[in-house]
Motif scaffolding. Structure first.
Motif, PDB file in Angstrom:
ATOM      1  N   GLY A 200     -82.168  -5.677  17.385  1.00 44.84           N
ATOM      2  CA  GLY A 200     -81.686  -4.326  17.679  1.00 44.84           C
ATOM      3  C   GLY A 200     -80.553  -4.255  18.700  1.00 44.84           C
ATOM      4  N   ILE A 201     -79.980  -5.416  19.051  1.00 46.85           N
ATOM      5  CA  ILE A 201     -78.838  -5.410  19.987  1.00 46.85           C
ATOM      6  C   ILE A 201     -77.569  -5.688  19.184  1.00 46.85           C
ATOM      7  N   ASP A 202     -76.581  -4.817  19.285  1.00 46.00           N
ATOM      8  CA  ASP A 202     -75.310  -5.081  18.617  1.00 46.00           C
ATOM      9  C   ASP A 202     -74.423  -5.834  19.607  1.00 46.00           C
ATOM     10  N   PRO A 203     -74.160  -7.153  19.337  1.00 43.44           N
ATOM     11  CA  PRO A 203     -73.393  -7.929  20.324  1.00 43.44           C
ATOM     12  C   PRO A 203     -71.992  -7.364  20.563  1.00 43.44           C
ATOM     13  N   ALA A 204     -71.458  -6.650  19.578  1.00 44.11           N
ATOM     14  CA  ALA A 204     -70.112  -6.089  19.736  1.00 44.11           C
ATOM     15  C   ALA A 204     -70.118  -4.856  20.637  1.00 44.11           C
ATOM     16  N   LYS A 205     -71.224  -4.111  20.658  1.00 44.16           N
ATOM     17  CA  LYS A 205     -71.255  -2.842  21.407  1.00 44.16           C
ATOM     18  C   LYS A 205     -72.166  -2.862  22.632  1.00 44.16           C
ATOM     19  N   ASP A 206     -73.309  -3.539  22.514  1.00 39.27           N
ATOM     20  CA  ASP A 206     -74.322  -3.431  23.577  1.00 39.27           C
ATOM     21  C   ASP A 206     -74.185  -4.492  24.662  1.00 39.27           C
ATOM     22  N   LEU A 207     -73.311  -5.498  24.439  1.00 45.13           N
ATOM     23  CA  LEU A 207     -73.159  -6.567  25.427  1.00 45.13           C
ATOM     24  C   LEU A 207     -71.723  -6.560  25.964  1.00 45.13           C
ATOM     25  N   ALA A 208     -71.498  -7.259  27.078  1.00 41.08           N
ATOM     26  CA  ALA A 208     -70.172  -7.208  27.715  1.00 41.08           C
ATOM     27  C   ALA A 208     -69.300  -8.421  27.406  1.00 41.08           C
ATOM     28  N   ILE A 209     -69.819  -9.357  26.594  1.00 41.00           N
ATOM     29  CA  ILE A 209     -69.056 -10.579  26.286  1.00 41.00           C
ATOM     30  C   ILE A 209     -67.723 -10.225  25.610  1.00 41.00           C
ATOM     31  N   ASN A 210     -66.615 -10.650  26.217  1.00 40.78           N
ATOM     32  CA  ASN A 210     -65.319 -10.432  25.564  1.00 40.78           C
ATOM     33  C   ASN A 210     -64.579 -11.730  25.260  1.00 40.78           C
ATOM     34  N   LYS A 211     -65.130 -12.851  25.752  1.00 36.38           N
ATOM     35  CA  LYS A 211     -64.552 -14.154  25.385  1.00 36.38           C
ATOM     36  C   LYS A 211     -65.687 -15.139  25.135  1.00 36.38           C
ATOM     37  N   ILE A 212     -65.518 -15.929  24.070  1.00 36.65           N
ATOM     38  CA  ILE A 212     -66.501 -16.964  23.758  1.00 36.65           C
ATOM     39  C   ILE A 212     -65.750 -18.290  23.717  1.00 36.65           C
ATOM     40  N   ILE A 213     -66.234 -19.233  24.495  1.00 38.82           N
ATOM     41  CA  ILE A 213     -65.648 -20.574  24.457  1.00 38.82           C
ATOM     42  C   ILE A 213     -66.600 -21.437  23.633  1.00 38.82           C
ATOM     43  N   VAL A 214     -66.054 -22.220  22.726  1.00 39.68           N
ATOM     44  CA  VAL A 214     -66.901 -23.083  21.912  1.00 39.68           C
ATOM     45  C   VAL A 214     -66.352 -24.506  21.927  1.00 39.68           C
ATOM     46  N   ALA A 215     -67.242 -25.458  21.670  1.00 40.22           N
ATOM     47  CA  ALA A 215     -66.840 -26.859  21.549  1.00 40.22           C
ATOM     48  C   ALA A 215     -67.936 -27.585  20.807  1.00 40.22           C
ATOM     49  N   GLY A 216     -67.666 -28.823  20.435  1.00 39.61           N
ATOM     50  CA  GLY A 216     -68.713 -29.660  19.861  1.00 39.61           C
ATOM     51  C   GLY A 216     -68.761 -29.687  18.350  1.00 39.61           C
ATOM     52  N   GLU A 217     -68.102 -28.740  17.698  1.00 37.70           N
ATOM     53  CA  GLU A 217     -68.061 -28.702  16.228  1.00 37.70           C
ATOM     54  C   GLU A 217     -66.674 -28.219  15.820  1.00 37.70           C
TER      55      GLU A 217
END
Ligand code: ZN
Length: 442
Positions: A204-221
């Motif tokens: 029930g959490i919309d990651p685009a609206k309900d959270l504050a994350i605006n940058k995602i760093i990824v690695a490993g794949e």
């Protein structure tokens, strides 16, 4: 005061000729240091008939022998605890990480205090390049147990961000952190970024609206550099995704994306990259695809001279639109994961590019490589989204044609599964099963 654009403007925008000169000076220095202080390099250079004085230009490095994972394993623990490649006494070593050990014996990667501090300065530079500022709250959701990516969080702290050392906690707990502490940046793997976003939605959490994350760093794949995967994750989170590249044998992240998201800038003051033909071992020109071979220019504890990474990709050395001059690397796959069908080299990342760009499927997939009548073939399992009106046959035919168009070789079969049938990765996804190897294993 206006905000600075670069972490270290002079270094990051150094004209190519000056960067080459800096690399040459460091290369001469590290080759001499390795020859004089490491039992292994002294022996290997003598056997290959090369001396530190053999380095007159950057191209002379090609005369030197390669090292790889096997060299590390064979020399580890020989003579001293850290082994023959190590070039400093153990009393100068303050930190070791261990490789994940997915194949064979885990190898230790040692650092002196200076090695460690300089590594973290590179991390600060890469974080800053991805847009991290001291106003950010940052969640470091990487494994802290022996893994070289763990300490990278110190680079974010040195930059001034508020850092939350979450590590790889269960997803409910991580979602709790994201909800309660409202961090703006997270670092994880592409598979996990996707899984976590989907898990949030189910609760029930919309990651685009309900959270504050605006940058995602990824690695490993490979996913972070596959445009379709990157865009799918960006859309799910309404965030910008930045791919980083690291290697446990060297240090955490040594290359990362800038805002142009066109390749990953390599910290060339620390690492020299060559592209090597996997069949002939010859040097390939920039822009051509081969195995990336890295040489550490500054690390003292265990220098890496011509380390074969097993990563396939290519290099560009022209100035990026962001103004940085450091080379950009483009990783296209792992040598170990490459399979050949009808004479075509295929990487799982090619398949992923197609799968993630198609409608009506979840984006999860599994590739199986098998042998029929002594000929290699590949099959792909995909998941149909719930509520689709398309028949399995129609969907299979659409996926098959898209793969044929992109890769040039048709899959032997497409298996259509239901949403949720394939296992969801929580760290590194295993998306390739080579059944030929299984058959040959006694
Ligand atoms: Zn750039």
């Amino acid at each position: 005061m206006s905000e600075k654009k670069y972490w270290d403007e002079k270094l990051e925008t150094l004209p190519r000729a000056e960067l080459d000169a800096l690399q040459l000076e460091s290369l001469k220095d590290i080759v001499r240091f390795s020859y004089e202080h490491s039992v292994y390099y002294k022996r290997a250079f003598d056997e290959a008939g090369v001396k530190p004085e053999s380095i007159k230009t950057l191209a002379d490095l090609a005369k030197f022998p390669f090292v790889d994972k096997k060299t590390e394993r064979d020399t580890q623990g020989v003579g001293t605890f850290l082994g023959e490649m190590c070039a400093v006494p153990e009393t100068d070593v303050v930190f070791v990480s261990a490789s994940s050990g997915s194949t064979g014996v885990p190898t230790l990667s040692p650092f002196t205090k200076t090695d460690f501090d300089e590594w973290q300065d590179v991390e600060s530079r890469l974080f800053y390049m991805a847009g991290m500022r001291n106003t950010d709250r940052y969640v470091h959701a990487l494994n802290f147990t022996l893994f070289v990516g763990g300490p990278d969080v110190i680079g974010a702290q040195n930059l001034g961000a508020l850092c939350i050392w979450s590590g790889t906690v269960p997803s409910e707990r991580l979602l709790f952190i994201l909800k309660e502490f409202k961090p703006t940046i997270i670092w994880t793997t592409p598979s996990y970024a996707w899984y976590l976003g989907e898990t949030a939605k189910k609760s029930g959490i919309d990651p685009a609206k309900d959270l504050a994350i605006n940058k995602i760093i990824v690695a490993g794949e490979a996913g972070g550099s596959i445009a379709a995967t990157r865009q799918a994750i960006e859309e799910l989170w309404d965030a910008d995704l930045f791919d980083f590249f690291g290697i446990s044998d060297i240090f955490g992240a040594c290359a990362g994306m800038c805002e142009a998201k066109d390749g990953l800038h390599l910290a060339e003051d620390h690492i020299l990259v060559e592209t090597v033909d996997i069949h002939t071992d010859g040097i390939l020109p920039d822009g051509e695809q081969g195995e990336l071979v890295l040489t550490t220019l500054r690390k003292r504890a265990r220098p890496m001279i011509r380390f074969r990474t097993g990563d396939i990709g290519y290099v560009k050395r022209d100035t990026c639109s962001c103004g940085r001059t450091h080379a950009r690397i483009y990783i296209t796959g792992r040598k170990d994961d490459m399979f050949i069908v009808s004479g075509v080299n295929i990487f799982p990342s090619d398949v992923e590019f197609v799968i993630r760009g198609l409608e009506g499927i979840t984006g999860e997939y599994l590739i199986r490589v098998s042998e029929k009548n002594y000929t290699a073939q590949y099959t792909v399992e995909v998941e149909k989204i719930t509520g689709s009106s398309e028949t399995d046959e129609q969907l299979a035919s659409r996926v098959s044609s898209a793969l044929k168009a992109r890769i040039g070789v048709k899959p032997a079969q497409i298996t259509v599964l239901k949403d949720g049938d394939l296992p969801r990765a929580t760290h590194k996804a295993k998306r390739l099963i080579d059944e030929r190897k299984l058959n040959y294993t006694i």
